[in-house]
Design an enzyme around this catalytic site. Structure first.
Site, PDB file in Angstrom:
ATOM      1  N   GLY A  58      27.853  72.620  72.463  1.00  0.00           N
ATOM      2  CA  GLY A  58      28.469  71.509  72.088  1.00  0.00           C
ATOM      3  C   GLY A  58      29.695  71.593  71.280  1.00  0.00           C
ATOM      4  N   HIS A  59      30.456  72.520  71.773  1.00  0.00           N
ATOM      5  CA  HIS A  59      31.807  72.813  71.245  1.00  0.00           C
ATOM      6  C   HIS A  59      32.826  73.489  72.302  1.00  0.00           C
ATOM      7  CE1 HIS A  59      30.421  76.733  71.052  1.00  0.00           C
ATOM      8  NE2 HIS A  59      29.381  76.445  70.439  1.00  0.00           N
ATOM      9  N   ALA A  60      33.911  73.732  71.728  1.00  0.00           N
ATOM     10  CA  ALA A  60      34.991  74.462  72.594  1.00  0.00           C
ATOM     11  C   ALA A  60      35.445  75.742  71.669  1.00  0.00           C
ATOM     12  CB  ALA A  60      36.202  73.582  73.162  1.00  0.00           C
ATOM     13  N   ARG A 105      31.798  72.951  76.127  1.00  0.00           N
ATOM     14  CA  ARG A 105      30.541  73.493  76.921  1.00  0.00           C
ATOM     15  C   ARG A 105      29.312  73.163  75.909  1.00  0.00           C
ATOM     16  NH1 ARG A 105      28.063  77.702  73.984  1.00  0.00           N
ATOM     17  NH2 ARG A 105      28.877  79.522  74.133  1.00  0.00           N
TER      18      ARG A 105
END
Ligand code: TYD
Length: 142
Positions: A58-60, A105
């Site tokens: 839940g981040h890039a 993602r």
């Protein structure tokens, strides 16, 4: 399977089929850096004992490229370039999901006893993470 410098210029997430030696004694797969994946491996980590319904990621990453393999069980990886989301279901240990830098993602829908192996192109740097979606869109120039 990518093995030329041309095919290493992958800018999107894609499934890489890994070598697989089928054997009545048990199957075997392997990964060599810069041969089966387009980066040098600086770090390996794994995610396990994920309770049902939990979400990881839940981040890039600004720089980190990675290959994610479902060594056991299954889970989904949702990859988002800021415009479009793609869902990859991983459930075989001879497929890896290559994710280049700069994509958002999330990992979800983990089966019981699933084991997610992550090969990373960088050491762990907290500053490489983008946790804010608006900042991510800005990073992508969107
Ligand atoms: P993180 O990558 O944020 O997990 P997720 O994206 O699945 O939520 O990692 C969780 C914590 O683990 C993070 O706060 C710091 C630590 N960590 C390390 O120290 N080294 C590592 O290589 C990784 C991946 C995480």
């Amino acid at each position: 399977m990518p093995n030329t410098s041309e095919s290493f210029r992958m800018m999107k997430a894609e499934i890489i089929q890994l070598p697989r030696f089928e054997d009545p004694r048990g199957n075997l797969s392997f990964i060599e850096e810069l041969k089966h994946i387009p980066f040098k491996i600086e770090r390996t980590y794994w995610i396990y004992d994920v309770p049902g319904g939990q979400v990881r990621g839940g981040h890039a990453f600004k720089e980190q490229q990675e290959l994610i393999v479902a060594l056991s069980g299954s889970f989904d990886v949702v990859v988002d370039d800021g415009k479009e989301k793609q869902l990859f279901s991983l459930n075989r240990s001879y497929y890896g999901l290559y994710i280049p830098a700069g994509l958002w993602r999330q990992m979800e829908n983990f089966s019981t006893n699933s084991l997610a192996l992550v090969l990373s192109s960088t050491k762990y740097h907290a500053t490489d993470y983008i946790y804010d979606y608006a900042e991510f869109l800005n990073f992508r120039g969107l």
